[in-house]
Design a protein around this motif. Structure first.
Motif, PDB file in Angstrom:
ATOM      1  N   ASN A  43       0.931  -1.241  -0.057  1.00  0.00           N
ATOM      2  CA  ASN A  43       0.002  -0.123  -0.101  1.00  0.00           C
ATOM      3  C   ASN A  43       0.864   1.198   0.047  1.00  0.00           C
ATOM      4  O   ASN A  43       2.228   1.146   0.003  1.00  0.00           O
ATOM      5  CB  ASN A  43      -0.980  -0.017   1.305  1.00  0.00           C
ATOM      6  CG  ASN A  43      -0.164  -0.045   2.450  1.00  0.00           C
ATOM      7  OD1 ASN A  43       0.837   0.363   2.474  1.00  0.00           O
ATOM      8  ND2 ASN A  43      -1.065  -0.226   3.654  1.00  0.00           N
ATOM      9  N   ALA A  44       0.036   2.518   0.228  1.00  0.00           N
ATOM     10  CA  ALA A  44       0.845   3.787   0.081  1.00  0.00           C
ATOM     11  C   ALA A  44       1.871   3.880   0.926  1.00  0.00           C
ATOM     12  O   ALA A  44       2.694   4.668   1.137  1.00  0.00           O
ATOM     13  CB  ALA A  44      -0.007   4.762  -0.003  1.00  0.00           C
ATOM     14  N   LYS A  45       1.789   3.164   2.146  1.00  0.00           N
ATOM     15  CA  LYS A  45       2.723   3.076   3.364  1.00  0.00           C
ATOM     16  C   LYS A  45       3.774   2.339   3.417  1.00  0.00           C
ATOM     17  O   LYS A  45       4.628   2.177   4.107  1.00  0.00           O
ATOM     18  CB  LYS A  45       1.971   3.072   4.916  1.00  0.00           C
ATOM     19  CG  LYS A  45       0.937   3.878   5.195  1.00  0.00           C
ATOM     20  CD  LYS A  45       0.401   3.585   6.376  1.00  0.00           C
ATOM     21  CE  LYS A  45      -0.537   4.702   7.134  1.00  0.00           C
ATOM     22  NZ  LYS A  45      -1.279   4.293   8.372  1.00  0.00           N
ATOM     23  N   GLY A  46       3.930   1.382   2.302  1.00  0.00           N
ATOM     24  CA  GLY A  46       4.790   0.384   2.217  1.00  0.00           C
ATOM     25  C   GLY A  46       4.721  -0.989   3.034  1.00  0.00           C
ATOM     26  O   GLY A  46       5.616  -1.788   3.045  1.00  0.00           O
ATOM     27  N   PHE A  47       3.423  -1.049   3.438  1.00  0.00           N
ATOM     28  CA  PHE A  47       3.035  -2.575   3.955  1.00  0.00           C
ATOM     29  C   PHE A  47       2.288  -3.313   3.236  1.00  0.00           C
ATOM     30  O   PHE A  47       1.594  -2.908   2.221  1.00  0.00           O
ATOM     31  CB  PHE A  47       2.179  -2.022   5.351  1.00  0.00           C
ATOM     32  CG  PHE A  47       2.949  -1.486   6.140  1.00  0.00           C
ATOM     33  CD1 PHE A  47       3.904  -1.819   7.001  1.00  0.00           C
ATOM     34  CD2 PHE A  47       2.271  -0.120   6.784  1.00  0.00           C
ATOM     35  CE1 PHE A  47       4.557  -1.056   8.040  1.00  0.00           C
ATOM     36  CE2 PHE A  47       3.180   0.582   7.853  1.00  0.00           C
ATOM     37  CZ  PHE A  47       4.183   0.179   8.350  1.00  0.00           C
ATOM     38  N   HIS A  48       2.239  -4.719   3.242  1.00  0.00           N
ATOM     39  CA  HIS A  48       1.428  -5.646   2.722  1.00  0.00           C
ATOM     40  C   HIS A  48       0.301  -5.285   3.246  1.00  0.00           C
ATOM     41  O   HIS A  48       0.035  -5.816   4.753  1.00  0.00           O
ATOM     42  CB  HIS A  48       2.071  -6.960   2.843  1.00  0.00           C
ATOM     43  CG  HIS A  48       3.292  -7.155   1.782  1.00  0.00           C
ATOM     44  ND1 HIS A  48       3.447  -7.142   0.453  1.00  0.00           N
ATOM     45  CD2 HIS A  48       4.666  -7.235   2.459  1.00  0.00           C
ATOM     46  CE1 HIS A  48       4.686  -7.370   0.179  1.00  0.00           C
ATOM     47  NE2 HIS A  48       5.285  -7.388   1.450  1.00  0.00           N
ATOM     48  N   PRO A  49      -0.990  -5.243   2.666  1.00  0.00           N
ATOM     49  CA  PRO A  49      -2.070  -4.700   3.270  1.00  0.00           C
ATOM     50  C   PRO A  49      -2.822  -5.919   3.431  1.00  0.00           C
ATOM     51  O   PRO A  49      -2.749  -7.069   2.483  1.00  0.00           O
ATOM     52  CB  PRO A  49      -2.794  -3.877   2.300  1.00  0.00           C
ATOM     53  CG  PRO A  49      -2.240  -4.175   0.840  1.00  0.00           C
ATOM     54  CD  PRO A  49      -0.867  -4.585   1.273  1.00  0.00           C
ATOM     55  N   ALA A  50      -3.807  -6.045   4.474  1.00  0.00           N
ATOM     56  CA  ALA A  50      -4.897  -7.179   4.526  1.00  0.00           C
ATOM     57  C   ALA A  50      -5.801  -7.531   3.533  1.00  0.00           C
ATOM     58  O   ALA A  50      -6.081  -6.419   2.804  1.00  0.00           O
ATOM     59  CB  ALA A  50      -5.636  -7.006   5.793  1.00  0.00           C
ATOM     60  N   GLU A  51      -6.230  -8.548   3.154  1.00  0.00           N
ATOM     61  CA  GLU A  51      -7.169  -8.750   2.248  1.00  0.00           C
ATOM     62  C   GLU A  51      -7.983  -9.996   2.416  1.00  0.00           C
ATOM     63  O   GLU A  51      -7.569 -10.591   3.317  1.00  0.00           O
ATOM     64  CB  GLU A  51      -6.410  -8.841   0.907  1.00  0.00           C
ATOM     65  CG  GLU A  51      -5.533  -9.963   0.605  1.00  0.00           C
ATOM     66  CD  GLU A  51      -4.797 -10.156  -0.655  1.00  0.00           C
ATOM     67  OE1 GLU A  51      -4.639  -9.145  -1.426  1.00  0.00           O
ATOM     68  OE2 GLU A  51      -4.135 -11.123  -0.871  1.00  0.00           O
ATOM     69  N   VAL A  52      -9.204 -10.042   1.994  1.00  0.00           N
ATOM     70  CA  VAL A  52     -10.160 -11.019   2.054  1.00  0.00           C
ATOM     71  C   VAL A  52     -10.114 -12.126   0.900  1.00  0.00           C
ATOM     72  O   VAL A  52      -9.905 -11.711  -0.289  1.00  0.00           O
ATOM     73  CB  VAL A  52     -11.353 -10.750   2.383  1.00  0.00           C
ATOM     74  CG1 VAL A  52     -12.070  -9.786   1.339  1.00  0.00           C
ATOM     75  CG2 VAL A  52     -12.428 -11.857   2.695  1.00  0.00           C
ATOM     76  N   SER A  53      -9.819 -13.586   1.092  1.00  0.00           N
ATOM     77  CA  SER A  53      -9.685 -14.307  -0.032  1.00  0.00           C
ATOM     78  C   SER A  53     -11.161 -14.552  -0.550  1.00  0.00           C
ATOM     79  O   SER A  53     -11.008 -14.983  -1.920  1.00  0.00           O
ATOM     80  CB  SER A  53      -9.114 -15.700   0.314  1.00  0.00           C
ATOM     81  OG  SER A  53      -9.925 -16.235   1.460  1.00  0.00           O
ATOM     82  N   ASP A  54     -11.958 -14.762   0.089  1.00  0.00           N
ATOM     83  CA  ASP A  54     -13.232 -14.978  -0.539  1.00  0.00           C
ATOM     84  C   ASP A  54     -14.485 -14.484   0.449  1.00  0.00           C
ATOM     85  O   ASP A  54     -14.952 -15.193   1.460  1.00  0.00           O
ATOM     86  CB  ASP A  54     -13.547 -16.589  -0.438  1.00  0.00           C
ATOM     87  CG  ASP A  54     -14.906 -17.275  -1.042  1.00  0.00           C
ATOM     88  OD1 ASP A  54     -15.804 -16.077  -1.343  1.00  0.00           O
ATOM     89  OD2 ASP A  54     -14.950 -18.320  -1.330  1.00  0.00           O
ATOM     90  N   ASN A  55     -15.023 -13.455   0.191  1.00  0.00           N
ATOM     91  CA  ASN A  55     -16.115 -12.715   0.629  1.00  0.00           C
ATOM     92  C   ASN A  55     -17.525 -13.477   0.908  1.00  0.00           C
ATOM     93  O   ASN A  55     -18.240 -13.302   1.734  1.00  0.00           O
ATOM     94  CB  ASN A  55     -16.407 -11.379   0.039  1.00  0.00           C
ATOM     95  CG  ASN A  55     -15.820 -10.138   0.802  1.00  0.00           C
ATOM     96  OD1 ASN A  55     -16.099  -9.997   1.863  1.00  0.00           O
ATOM     97  ND2 ASN A  55     -15.399  -9.068   0.073  1.00  0.00           N
ATOM     98  N   GLY A  56     -17.604 -14.557  -0.223  1.00  0.00           N
ATOM     99  CA  GLY A  56     -18.670 -15.380   0.008  1.00  0.00           C
ATOM    100  C   GLY A  56     -18.636 -16.142   1.303  1.00  0.00           C
ATOM    101  O   GLY A  56     -19.648 -16.656   1.685  1.00  0.00           O
TER     102      GLY A  56
END
Ligand code: SF4
Ligand code: SF4
Length: 66
Positions: free
Chosen positions: A32-45
């Motif tokens: 992200n803009a701060k240089g971190f690997h951001p959290a994400e969701v693999s399957d919103n379902g």
């Protein structure tokens, strides 16, 4: 479902550890803009909208919607 205000994320991983469905993780490829690997969701379902990820996030990055 969950959405992330990605550029606010500091990659601490607390949300990933709190998710009972194990669908939240830190991105291995994106930064992200701060240089971190951001959290994400693999399957919103698979999200049960429990809100644990949003509650534990210290930076109010995550929004949970039903
Ligand atoms: S709301 Fe609950 S099930 Fe959905 S991603 Fe967050 S912790 Fe996981
Ligand atoms: S708890 Fe918040 S700041 Fe930490 S990795 Fe998850 S979304 Fe990013």
């Amino acid at each position: 479902m969950v959405t992330f205000d990605e550029d606010l994320c500091k990659g601490c991983g607390l949300c990933a550890s709190a998710c009972p469905k194990k669908i939240v993780s830190l991105s291995k490829t994106r930064m992200n803009a701060k240089g971190f690997h951001p959290a994400e969701v693999s399957d919103n379902g698979l999200c049960i909208s429990c809100g644990f990820c949003a509650i534990i996030c210290p930076d109010i990055v995550i929004r949970v919607e039903k």
